[in-house]
Scaffold this motif. Structure first.
Motif, mmCIF file in Angstrom:
data_model
loop_
_atom_site.group_PDB
_atom_site.id
_atom_site.type_symbol
_atom_site.label_atom_id
_atom_site.label_comp_id
_atom_site.label_asym_id
_atom_site.label_seq_id
_atom_site.Cartn_x
_atom_site.Cartn_y
_atom_site.Cartn_z
ATOM 1 N N ASP A 297 0.641 -1.114 0.122
ATOM 2 C CA ASP A 297 -0.014 -0.102 -0.337
ATOM 3 C C ASP A 297 1.152 1.491 -0.167
ATOM 4 N N THR A 298 2.083 1.449 0.944
ATOM 5 C CA THR A 298 2.687 2.280 0.901
ATOM 6 C C THR A 298 3.569 2.465 -0.364
ATOM 7 N N PHE A 299 3.693 1.566 -1.107
ATOM 8 C CA PHE A 299 4.677 2.156 -2.210
ATOM 9 C C PHE A 299 4.092 2.119 -3.808
ATOM 10 N N ASP A 300 2.471 1.761 -3.384
ATOM 11 C CA ASP A 300 1.738 1.866 -4.658
ATOM 12 C C ASP A 300 0.561 3.327 -4.286
ATOM 13 N N ALA A 301 0.886 3.772 -3.527
ATOM 14 C CA ALA A 301 0.759 5.222 -2.756
ATOM 15 C C ALA A 301 1.477 5.846 -4.113
ATOM 16 N N TRP A 302 2.200 5.927 -3.393
ATOM 17 C CA TRP A 302 3.469 6.927 -3.615
ATOM 18 C C TRP A 302 3.711 6.331 -5.329
ATOM 19 N N LEU A 303 3.715 5.396 -5.953
ATOM 20 C CA LEU A 303 4.116 5.566 -7.031
ATOM 21 C C LEU A 303 2.985 5.558 -7.833
ATOM 22 N N THR A 304 1.245 5.885 -7.149
ATOM 23 C CA THR A 304 0.457 6.556 -8.423
ATOM 24 C C THR A 304 0.757 7.763 -7.899
ATOM 25 N N ALA A 305 1.215 8.667 -6.578
ATOM 26 C CA ALA A 305 1.078 10.258 -6.699
ATOM 27 C C ALA A 305 2.120 10.206 -7.525
ATOM 28 N N THR A 306 3.356 9.979 -8.078
ATOM 29 C CA THR A 306 4.065 10.111 -9.104
ATOM 30 C C THR A 306 4.440 10.098 -10.390
ATOM 31 N N VAL A 307 2.740 8.337 -10.738
ATOM 32 C CA VAL A 307 3.130 8.955 -12.468
ATOM 33 C C VAL A 307 1.593 9.880 -12.517
ATOM 34 N N GLU A 308 0.947 10.897 -11.276
ATOM 35 C CA GLU A 308 -0.235 10.951 -11.931
ATOM 36 C C GLU A 308 0.427 12.730 -12.116
ATOM 37 N N ALA A 309 1.855 13.488 -11.218
ATOM 38 C CA ALA A 309 2.501 14.429 -11.010
ATOM 39 C C ALA A 309 2.307 15.163 -12.467
ATOM 40 N N ASP A 310 2.718 15.858 -12.627
ATOM 41 C CA ASP A 310 3.576 16.966 -13.866
ATOM 42 C C ASP A 310 4.502 15.975 -14.511
ATOM 43 N N PRO A 311 4.610 15.963 -15.424
ATOM 44 C CA PRO A 311 5.339 15.048 -16.545
ATOM 45 C C PRO A 311 7.138 15.847 -15.867
ATOM 46 N N ALA A 312 7.404 16.725 -15.565
ATOM 47 C CA ALA A 312 8.681 16.477 -15.084
ATOM 48 C C ALA A 312 8.932 15.963 -13.661
ATOM 49 N N THR A 313 7.791 16.449 -12.850
ATOM 50 C CA THR A 313 7.991 15.324 -11.459
ATOM 51 C C THR A 313 8.480 13.779 -12.232
ATOM 52 N N ARG A 314 6.957 13.633 -12.840
ATOM 53 C CA ARG A 314 6.537 12.170 -12.563
ATOM 54 C C ARG A 314 8.477 11.973 -13.233
ATOM 55 N N ALA A 315 9.020 12.046 -14.485
ATOM 56 C CA ALA A 315 9.952 11.362 -14.546
ATOM 57 C C ALA A 315 11.339 11.568 -13.805
ATOM 58 N N GLN A 316 11.745 12.925 -12.991
ATOM 59 C CA GLN A 316 12.320 12.610 -12.084
ATOM 60 C C GLN A 316 12.241 11.696 -10.612
ATOM 61 N N GLY A 317 10.919 11.503 -10.651
ATOM 62 C CA GLY A 317 10.217 10.522 -9.541
ATOM 63 C C GLY A 317 10.767 8.934 -9.607
ATOM 64 N N LEU A 318 10.738 8.750 -11.307
ATOM 65 C CA LEU A 318 10.081 6.876 -11.887
ATOM 66 C C LEU A 318 11.956 7.012 -12.153
ATOM 67 N N ALA A 319 12.963 7.812 -12.078
ATOM 68 C CA ALA A 319 14.250 7.765 -12.731
ATOM 69 C C ALA A 319 14.816 7.991 -11.199
ATOM 70 N N TYR A 320 14.225 7.649 -10.270
ATOM 71 C CA TYR A 320 14.751 7.455 -8.440
ATOM 72 C C TYR A 320 13.674 6.819 -7.658
ATOM 73 N N TRP A 321 12.997 5.529 -8.492
ATOM 74 C CA TRP A 321 12.397 5.139 -8.228
ATOM 75 C C TRP A 321 12.577 4.169 -6.363
#
Length: 269
Positions: free
Chosen positions: A193-217
């Protein structure tokens, strides 16, 4: 001639082996995921001209692309009922599209090559049997790089963005949680649940924030409990489809509790 509508990209869970095509205990374990996969085609703006599938079950030194005209199936699962090794998915390949993908990746500085011998593994054909059961849409499968570098996979996806305007559906097939020791263990429910909440927030963020988050997932809460070190191949297809989304926004479009863990799917428009 009117231009093809832009296709979304998807990250989908592909379940456990051939789980959708066999009995399970309890019987309804995979029903919601099955129904979600069966409904994807109806959400698309048009019938795809082709599908590019990125599976967590094919790792190569560089990015490889299936280029056979009629690829065989690879039954890369073990211990399942005999009939699951007789499943068929006779979708045609698309050699010209494979060559184009290889060229796009090379132009983006990503070493790649076509593979005319490689077949379709279960991370591809199992979900596609639900998504497009007629097997009449050409399919090309793209490998992951075995170094599992998230930035490289984001960049590979970016290189393929133009295909979406040509009616090509790009699908990442993996699992948002994939720790084999965690499935069926109630202690992993809150962890997933914890990771899914982070992953969902990251995917649904603006594209630049999303890319930064996924690069350091791997720095996310509970990340390495959900995807152990050197075993994150089921998450990396998400990086490719997020990269291909370019400036499009992402959203979670499915989530379910399966085997005591939370599993989710994402769409990018």
């Amino acid at each position: 001639m009117s231009a093809a509508p832009r296709m979304p990209t998807y990250f989908i869970p592909h379940g456990a082996g051939p789980c959708f095509f066999m009995d399970w205990n309890p019987p309804t374990t995979w029903h919601r995921m099955r129904d979600f996969l069966m409904g994807i085609a109806s959400t698309l703006p048009a019938r795809p001209s082709a599908i590019v599938m990125v599976s967590g079950h094919w790792l190569t030194p560089g990015f490889n692309v299936t280029s056979g005209a009629q690829p065989d199936l690879i039954y890369d699962y073990g211990g399942f009922p005999p009939h699951t090794y007789e499943l068929r998915y006779p979708a045609p390949g698309e050699p010209q599209l494979a060559e184009r993908i290889q060229q796009l990746l090379q132009q983006a500085g990503q070493p790649s090559q076509t593979d005319p011998q490689r077949g379709f593994d279960h991370g591809m054909f199992i979900p596609l049997k639900l998504m497009f059961p007629e097997a009449d849409v050409p399919v090309v499968q793209l490998s992951l790089r075995h170094d599992l570098d998230p930035q490289a996979h984001l960049q590979a996806g970016q290189a393929l963005t133009a295909l979406r305007d040509e009616g090509v559906l790009i699908v990442g097939s993996g699992m948002s949680f994939h720790n084999m020791r965690g499935y069926g263990d109630p202690r992993f429910g809150p962890i997933s649940d914890t990771f899914d909440a982070w992953l969902t927030a990251t995917v649904e963020a603006d594209p630049a924030t999303r890319a930064q988050g996924l690069a350091y997932w791997d720095q996310a809460p509970s990340a390495r409990l959900c995807h152990p070190p050197r075993a994150e191949e089921h998450l990396l297809p998400l990086m490719v489809v997020a990269g291909a989304a370019s400036e499009g926004r992402g959203q979670r479009v499915f989530s379910d509790r399966v085997l005591e863990t939370t599993l989710s799917a994402y769409r990018f428009d």
